[in-house]
Enzyme design. Sequence first.
Site, PDB file in Angstrom:
ATOM      1  CB  CYS A  31     -56.947 -16.824   9.364  1.00 50.09           C
ATOM      2  SG  CYS A  31     -57.656 -17.321   7.786  1.00 50.09           S
ATOM      3  CB  CYS A  34     -54.744 -15.114   4.481  1.00 52.43           C
ATOM      4  SG  CYS A  34     -56.365 -14.559   5.040  1.00 52.43           S
ATOM      5  CG  ASP A 455     -13.903 -32.683  16.146  1.00 50.53           C
ATOM      6  OD1 ASP A 455     -13.199 -33.623  15.753  1.00 50.53           O
ATOM      7  OD2 ASP A 455     -13.512 -31.496  16.203  1.00 50.53           O
TER       8      ASP A 455
END
Length: 729
Positions: A31, A34, A455
Amino acid sequence: MTDTAALAVDTPDRPGTEGRAEDFLLTGMTCAACASRIERRLNKVDGISATVNYATERATVLRDPAVDRSTVVDVVARLGYGATPLRAPEDADDDGTSPARADRVADLWRRLVVAAVLFIPMVDLPLALSVLPAARFPGWEWVVVALAAPVVLWSAWPLHRAAFVNARHGASSMDTLISLGVIAATTWSLGSILLGHLPDPATNGALSVFLEPVGPLYLEVAAAVTTFVLAGRYVEARAKRSAGDALAALAALAARDVAVLLPDGTETRVPASALAVGTRFVVRPGEKVATDGVVSSGASAVDRSMLTGETVPVEVAEGDVVTGGTVATGGRLVVTATAVGSATQLAGMIRLVEAAQASKASVQRLVDRISSVFVPVVIALAALTALGWWLAGGDAGAIFAAALSVLVIACPCALGLATPTAMLVASGRGAREGIFLKSHQALESSRTVDTVVLDKTGTVTTGAMTVRAVHIGPGEDRARTLRLAGAVEDSSEHAVARAVVERAREEVGVLPAVEDFEALPGLGARGSVEGVAVRLGRPSLLGGLPDWAPDPATDSTLVLVQCDAGAVALLELADEVKPSAAPAVARLRAAGLRTVLLSGDRAGAARGVGAAIGVDEVVADVLPRDKVAAIVERQRAGARVAMVGDGINDGPALAAADLGLAVGAGTDVALEAADVILVRDDLGAVPDALDLARRTATTIRRNLVWAFGYNVAAIPLAAFGLLSPLISG
């Protein structure tokens, strides 16, 4: 394409660390708590900076050279988990899954099947006994025990094992809650059976065995929790495996072997990993290009769709650049390798996807901190719930039911997975469409972007400029002038420079060497050729148009050539607008975004392009520093700006923007400065990227709202006894 070393992604340094990031595959995590625990412990080690991602089961570690790799492994092992250097994607199985992950999916499936098959009759048996009295038999409850035993012992064993490992190291996780709930329900049920406190299902109703406040049987709760959790873990594991498909698909593009061309003209097949820079190899129709290179001879159409999402093959011939992983669909090519191994564009793309999946948004770091304390808080809440019911005069069954409901209904996993799983999907989908998100920053920034600055040269236009007119000054030699100008521009990467070089070679042939070359981003270039100081650039920056120059076309790009500070030639160049530019701008405007064309070109040329693609605003005659100023000016006015560019002179503006998008054919500077890299030579990738990032950010917010809302609402309901353990499970 560009030299793709820029596609490498480094983790930012922190004090005490240096060098490149290294990835470790983690095992044993169940989970988000951890992952948070491992990350905290690693970051306590001097010389280590780590980020742990539960969704990818990976630790990205930046360590000081004085800290050995084994230190990372040892720290993780002391916490009860495993850590190994992550296998390269090309070394993974054909489905892109490591053997450990594939085995875990199969193991979860087996345990889930057993749990589901045994759980169903556990619920049906009391119902059958109440409907069919003749079917009642002594000791039926032990049949339920027999059905429950494999579920709570074998199917739930990974949950118990993880809880035990965490407890041994003084920690807790989601498995702690589940294991405690399963063990408590099983123990209570066995006690009820042994003490004879079970109600009769025939007289009290089918569900009384499960719902009576005194002496109920909670074995089905233990089985239900185990079954539902295993189902969730199985789906989660499958999702993680599927999320790796993007990396697997990219890795699968790499050629396994290649036909190397020997000096005597013969061929020999060798592993692609044996290629070195400068090696010549052969690509036949239908074969993959083994690595990045330049075509030495031959011509062919090359399918780049796997890398860029472009559906139309691109024609290549001698002198053209090809990318490893693309497929030749026409003639035979002889290619000279220019990049191999980790320096190739394909390897760079894989690193980008990995880095994006491993990165964390700021909101995710907050969630991780919450998840790390979630389990102890829930255990404390369960104890307080039991105490509260006891003080309120509740009987033992009610007290146990409420506390058990709190334990089994809490879910920190939803919090921990809300952001990284969305990023997994987004990065995978983006990779298939030629869109590479460098980090969660792109997602967080895209949500608020309201202005897109484009650009001009190489981004909105093809960048394949041509010299349409050459005006030579009085008394100057045309061939000499072009030779000197071409020699200087031959060292520049700019589209204007390439056009000048091509024209010079057409008219004068071989160009001389240049000395003291210097690129002047946004200005031009200069150098010394045959003892002459040559300078090329915009007329406005070199003293203006000379008197002898004719009036140029309004849509031309102008380059003035000076030799020893005197104007000797004026070059007129033209560029074509990309076919995808106008539709892309229309999509951006339809999405409510303001579009701005930013160009270092003169106003006439820039306005012509702006009108052709339909932008809201045109800003011309800007130097690189002016591009940054244009971005900052809009930001100060309250705009959130995305910048799209490809050249060296775009790097500062890309970095200054709230969101930088670099086209993949751009320079290394642009690629490094951007948050998103667009490999497709198609401006439609810009609205696609913004749409993908925005939808992903929305998904993350929705996930977090659901995850927090679920836990905030469900835990109090369970504590007040409004949810039975079965419903909670």
